[in-house]
Design a protein around this motif. Structure first.
Motif, mmCIF file in Angstrom:
data_model
loop_
_atom_site.group_PDB
_atom_site.id
_atom_site.type_symbol
_atom_site.label_atom_id
_atom_site.label_comp_id
_atom_site.label_asym_id
_atom_site.label_seq_id
_atom_site.Cartn_x
_atom_site.Cartn_y
_atom_site.Cartn_z
ATOM 1 N N ALA A 1 0.923 -1.267 0.005
ATOM 2 C CA ALA A 1 -0.046 0.211 -0.039
ATOM 3 C C ALA A 1 0.729 1.333 -0.015
ATOM 4 O O ALA A 1 1.832 1.292 0.658
ATOM 5 C CB ALA A 1 -0.835 0.026 1.216
ATOM 6 N N ASN B 1 -3.433 0.086 -5.270
ATOM 7 C CA ASN B 1 -3.331 0.118 -3.707
ATOM 8 C C ASN B 1 -3.136 1.413 -3.384
ATOM 9 O O ASN B 1 -1.877 1.082 -2.768
ATOM 10 C CB ASN B 1 -2.494 -1.080 -3.462
ATOM 11 C CG ASN B 1 -2.683 -1.599 -1.812
ATOM 12 O OD1 ASN B 1 -3.687 -1.088 -1.162
ATOM 13 N ND2 ASN B 1 -1.826 -2.396 -1.454
ATOM 14 N N TYR C 1 0.167 2.752 5.344
ATOM 15 C CA TYR C 1 0.605 2.614 4.162
ATOM 16 C C TYR C 1 2.218 2.017 4.233
ATOM 17 O O TYR C 1 2.664 2.327 5.292
ATOM 18 C CB TYR C 1 0.686 3.741 3.087
ATOM 19 C CG TYR C 1 1.208 5.166 3.733
ATOM 20 C CD1 TYR C 1 2.405 5.426 3.969
ATOM 21 C CD2 TYR C 1 -0.070 6.062 4.341
ATOM 22 C CE1 TYR C 1 2.781 6.728 4.365
ATOM 23 C CE2 TYR C 1 0.495 7.435 4.793
ATOM 24 C CZ TYR C 1 1.855 7.703 4.963
ATOM 25 O OH TYR C 1 2.127 8.744 5.384
#
Length: 323
Positions: A150, A165, A171
């Motif tokens: 991510a 993503n 993240y």
């Protein structure tokens, strides 16, 4: 793109001629020619040969992915068009695909992001005209994306990278598109630089480039702006032959744009006026109107020092705030 096409066999020559006819910037070479001159002088090299021959010939001259030309290999019966070197920034992937369609060959693209249908950050940067701040940082972020991690996408431009993503929290890494010199980020991150800043310059005649650059550098440091995001230097047309500004544009690799007295006069009431400047050049201000006309928005007002005035504008048509 200027392309060298190198063949070694009779069958290879037929393919080379076909490429030459379709690509006006292609130049044909036969056999083991001076590869160093070709490597330095062409943006693309097409070997019609075994991949091993191409590898051995170019190996001594490979520098980095930001400098090397695109290298494509085609077998001499035209079955495969292989992207060998500089697939992304150099354009070898694109060239291999183009040639594959031309000679009805199978394109072989081995870069990991392309195999996964991901737009790698370097391809995104090339598509949008952004500069890559740090190649090592880019490699780390690309690795995260290739492994489906991510990422946060924090951009002051409206163009979007093609990656599925993208999240705002939790993240693994971040991609910044920003003209800010410094960002606060704890996770691995890569910065891409848009050329969206415009510097308005006014100066006395004969001011050297070094003095102008020194003041711009100081202003950019004070305002957390990146010099790499300067897209243009703007001034009044009486300065179109000013050596210090011309040299500055060459140093910064940016455009130099000038505006007429009438164009300056049309917007000068928006800014502070100087009777001294009006007496000298016929308008009451130069750097702020020039920066405004070149960008659409002033983000750093006029700074004056030793006969030089500087203002900074930002091109607004594609800008968005993420901070």
């Amino acid at each position: 793109m200027k392309i060298a096409v190198i063949f070694f066999t009779d069958k290879g020559e037929k393919i080379a001629i076909k490429i030459k006819k379709a690509m006006e910037n292609a130049v044909i070479f036969k056999g083991k020619t001076d590869i160093k001159d070709i490597f330095d002088g062409f943006q693309g090299i097409v070997f019609i040969s075994a991949a091993g021959i191409a590898v051995r010939l170019i190996a001594p001259y490979i520098k980095s992915k930001t400098e090397d030309p695109a290298v494509v290999v085609i077998d001499d019966i035209g079955r495969f068009s292989i992207s060998l070197l500089s697939g992304h920034l150099g354009g070898a992937n694109e060239l291999a695909l183009k040639i594959s369609k031309l000679i009805n060959a199978e394109a072989i693209i081995t870069t990991a992001s392309d195999g996964r249908g991901i737009e790698a950050p370097d391809i995104f940067a090339k598509r949008c005209g952004f500069l890559i701040e740090d190649m090592e940082a880019l490699k780390k972020l690309t690795s995260i994306m290739v492994n489906c991690g991510a990422i946060a996408f924090k951009s002051e431009m409206k163009k979007m990278i093609n990656y599925s993503n993208i999240v705002k929290e939790n993240y693994d890494g971040a991609l910044y598109v920003t003209s800010k010199e410094r960002v606060e980020e704890e996770k691995p991150y890569c910065i891409l630089r848009p050329k969206n800043l415009v510097v308005g310059v006014g100066c006395k005649r004969g001011k050297p480039m070094e003095e102008i650059l020194s003041l711009i550098t100081q202003i950019f440091n004070d305002n957390n702006l990146s010099m790499k995001s300067i897209g243009a230097i703007c001034s009044m047309d009486v300065k179109k032959n000013e050596k210090g500004i011309i040299d500055l544009c060459s140093q910064l690799k940016c455009d130099f744009k000038t505006f007429s007295m009438e164009e300056i006069k049309a917007v000068e009431d928006k800014f502070d006026k100087s009777d001294f400047v009006a007496a000298k050049v016929g308008v009451s201000s130069v750097c702020e109107p020039a920066a405004y006309l070149g960008s659409g928005k002033i983000i750093v007002k006029k700074t004056a020092q030793k006969g030089i005035t500087i203002a900074v504008g930002r091109r607004e048509e594609l800008w968005q705030s993420f901070m």
